[in-house]
Design a protein around this motif. Structure first.
Motif: not given
Lengths: 207, 207
Positions: B75-92
């Motif tokens: 998705n080009p509207r999602r900012d690639p300069s911010q990365i949220c690191v999570v454990e697994d897909c449930k958290d996303v």
């Protein structure tokens, strides 16, 4: 909830059809399966498909069985004159674990529940009446849940069997062993006074 | 427990390997499946087998995906300069439901847990470091569970990234919205005093 993938979505949707499993638990189970080796998922999926496809029922009592006759019905030491009538296979396992019953079982596959569309004709009742007519049976014991469905089913079968010379009984309702009176509901307490038994300081089946 | 049939026994044994499902629940699920149409069991079994066999992961963030690039990373509207690191897909899924984050994710597939044999090398950490080296990333946000494994993982990754000019943050720990102080444990309360935020009567993200 939006799932990141169609395979996850379909697994969650199927798993959450199981009783007591909601969408969140289903997702947790699916993610657990993804962390296991592929063979684990294949074993589980295969076991579920085989369960429904390969299941067999005992020709005599209707219990789940590997052969045309279950281990209990084909055991000559089990008394064929006593039949304990139960809702399903879980109840047979629970009663067998007590080691107190030496007769045979008859598994109805459900209890009469008109609201849910479960009528006597959809249950395994006719073979029980047939077996009883053939004359070997002397006692019928109802071991149903203590609720409306259990009572209705017991009443229906007992009416169908009233012309035969049978002893018809039901498992005792009362205070569970280890329970306090103050935490027991009024209906159970009322029944346990109504159906009181003679006190014997050294009962036969004491542990 | 003795099961009346091998197919039941194998279904119970496989189902009870799932987390939170014991032998009794597994038997209840198996008996439920037996009462459903055969197609239901086939759909469930098939979905479980397909889940593990057909699952794909996003080449960029490691999240579960239908394609080689997940919907968020592509998705080009999602900012690639911010990365949220999570454990697994449930958290996303949980974070996406808040509609508060417009950056991208990185899914580790677990948290560092030496006692369980989960080491940094068995997680999806190297691609995160690689992505960061390439220069587009400006902020890394850790969104881990508030426990030892979460803290260890955050500490490990932050050490690996200390030489880059990055803002490294972690989601706030504190009293959940709607909670009473008296029912909050001491550690959470201590952290929430330590990490107090400036009071603003009209916060930006108020609802």
């Amino acid at each position: 909830m939006e799932y990141p993938s169609k395979v996850i979505e379909s697994a969650v949707s199927e798993l959450s059809k199981l009783p007591g499993i909601g969408k969140k638990t289903a997702l947790r189970l699916a993610l657990h399966l993804l962390r296991q080796p592929e063979s684990d998922a294949e074993l589980l999926g295969g076991a579920i498909i085989s369960l429904r496809r390969d299941i067999r029922y005992c020709d005599s009592c209707g219990n789940i069985s590997d052969d045309s006759m279950c281990q209990i019905c084909s055991n000559p030491r089990r008394d064929p004159s006593q039949i304990c009538v139960v809702e399903d296979c879980k109840d047979v396992i629970a009663l067998e674990n007590t080691n107190q019953f030496q007769g045979r079982y008859h598994v109805l596959g459900g209890l009469i529940n008109p609201l849910m569309g479960i009528r006597p004709s959809s249950l395994n009742i006719d073979p029980l009446l047939q077996k009883t007519k053939e004359g070997e049976v002397k006692e019928i014991i109802f071991a149903f849940a203590a609720n409306l469905e259990g009572d209705t089913t017991a009443f229906y079968i007992s009416r169908k069997l009233q012309d035969y010379n049978l002893r018809i009984s039901s498992i005792a309702r009362g205070i569970p062993v280890g329970s306090d009176l103050e935490f027991t509901d009024e209906i159970t307490l009322a029944r346990s006074i109504m159906n009181r038994t003679l006190f014997s300081p050294t009962p036969e089946n004491s542990h």
